[in-house]
Enzyme design. Structure first.
Site, PDB file in Angstrom:
ATOM      1  N   HIS A   1      -3.355  -5.080   1.722  1.00  0.00           N
ATOM      2  CA  HIS A   1      -2.656  -5.332   2.993  1.00  0.00           C
ATOM      3  C   HIS A   1      -2.626  -6.822   3.335  1.00  0.00           C
ATOM      4  CE1 HIS A   1      -2.290  -1.202   4.694  1.00  0.00           C
ATOM      5  NE2 HIS A   1      -3.252  -0.958   3.823  1.00  0.00           N
TER       6      HIS A   1
ATOM      7  N   CYS B   1       0.836  -1.209   0.000  1.00  0.00           N
ATOM      8  CA  CYS B   1       0.000   0.000   0.000  1.00  0.00           C
ATOM      9  C   CYS B   1       0.871   1.259   0.000  1.00  0.00           C
ATOM     10  CB  CYS B   1      -0.982  -0.071   1.162  1.00  0.00           C
ATOM     11  SG  CYS B   1      -2.421   0.957   0.877  1.00  0.00           S
TER      12      CYS B   1
ATOM     13  N   GLU C   1      -0.890  -8.295   5.375  1.00  0.00           N
ATOM     14  CA  GLU C   1      -0.604  -8.492   6.806  1.00  0.00           C
ATOM     15  C   GLU C   1      -1.867  -8.430   7.660  1.00  0.00           C
ATOM     16  OE1 GLU C   1      -0.310  -5.787   5.189  1.00  0.00           O
ATOM     17  OE2 GLU C   1      -0.659  -4.039   6.455  1.00  0.00           O
TER      18      GLU C   1
HETATM   19  N1  GLN Z   1      -3.784   6.424   1.129  1.00  0.00           N
HETATM   20  C1  GLN Z   1      -2.472   6.169   1.670  1.00  0.00           C
HETATM   21  C2  GLN Z   1      -1.413   7.015   0.968  1.00  0.00           C
HETATM   22  O1  GLN Z   1      -1.649   7.583  -0.029  1.00  0.00           O
HETATM   23  C3  GLN Z   1      -2.107   4.702   1.582  1.00  0.00           C
HETATM   24  C4  GLN Z   1      -3.092   3.898   2.381  1.00  0.00           C
HETATM   25  C5  GLN Z   1      -2.531   2.660   3.014  1.00  0.00           C
HETATM   26  O2  GLN Z   1      -1.319   2.455   3.100  1.00  0.00           O
HETATM   27  N2  GLN Z   1      -3.432   1.873   3.526  1.00  0.00           N
HETATM   28  O3  GLN Z   1      -0.337   7.095   1.437  1.00  0.00           O
END
Ligand code: GLN
Length: 192
Positions: free
Chosen positions: A171, A78, A173
């Protein structure tokens, strides 16, 4: 196997828990010297602008780049995927630029800001992988030597690999399925 998890901000404890369940030594990383002797590194989800700022404040940027350039595996989930990319249109965030990916932050509009879905990820086997997306980014474009590992039904790329660098928009995890982390450990061990 010693795996560091960047512990600046975000979901790092969950990664450490999965790695330890899989029998790896997992260590939180905040200081450049804590990167020494690692076999691999995870950049977790969280807020990429905050993580990026803390990485710079802690003088970790060039050390992490060195790690990748020396062939050490890195897995970004992410926000961690955003940090590994080399292009983030419309954002002032300066990513590490280690992977040839154009990534769009917060890519799933309001209604789908967070969602869960079962993905087909052939490198993990036949059983679908339950993926949790939280204000997730997506990969808009990837260059030829990036291997696409998973797509949503509409074709959106949500997991990829370039050499020993691995990313997921979701995610892994946050579920009980450790196969994605095991895949990363297989890369670290040179078995994948
Ligand atoms: N929206 C977050 C960003 O732009 C990422 C979201 C996440 O890691 N769950 O950094």
């Amino acid at each position: 196997m010693r795996i560091g998890v960047l512990a600046a901000q975000g979901a790092f404890i969950e990664h450490i828990t999965v790695l330890r369940k899989l029998g790896a030594e997992a260590l939180p990383v905040r200081l450049p010297r804590e990167l020494c002797g690692l076999d691999g590194l995870i950049l977790p989800g969280g807020e990429s602008t905050t993580i990026s700022k803390l990485m710079r404040d802690y003088n970790l940027v060039s050390e992490i780049k060195n790690l990748a350039e020396n062939g050490n595996p890195i897995f970004g989930t992410c926000a961690g995927m955003i940090l590994l990319a080399n292009e983030i249109p419309g954002s002032t965030l300066q990513p590490l630029g280690l992977m040839k990916l154009r990534v769009k932050r917060n890519a799933f509009g309001r209604q789908r800001e967070s969602f869960e879905t079962d993905l087909s990820i052939p490198v993990l086997g036949e059983k679908p992988f339950h993926a949790v997306f939280i204000r997730a980014p997506l990969i808009e474009q990837s260059n030829g030597n990036v291997e696409v590992l998973a797509r949503l039904d509409d074709g959106t790329i949500v997991a990829a690999r370039q050499g020993k660098l691995l990313v997921s928009a979701f995610h892994p995890e946050l579920t009980d399925d450790p196969r994605f982390h095991q895949y990363f450990l297989d890369i670290v061990a040179g078995n994948s």
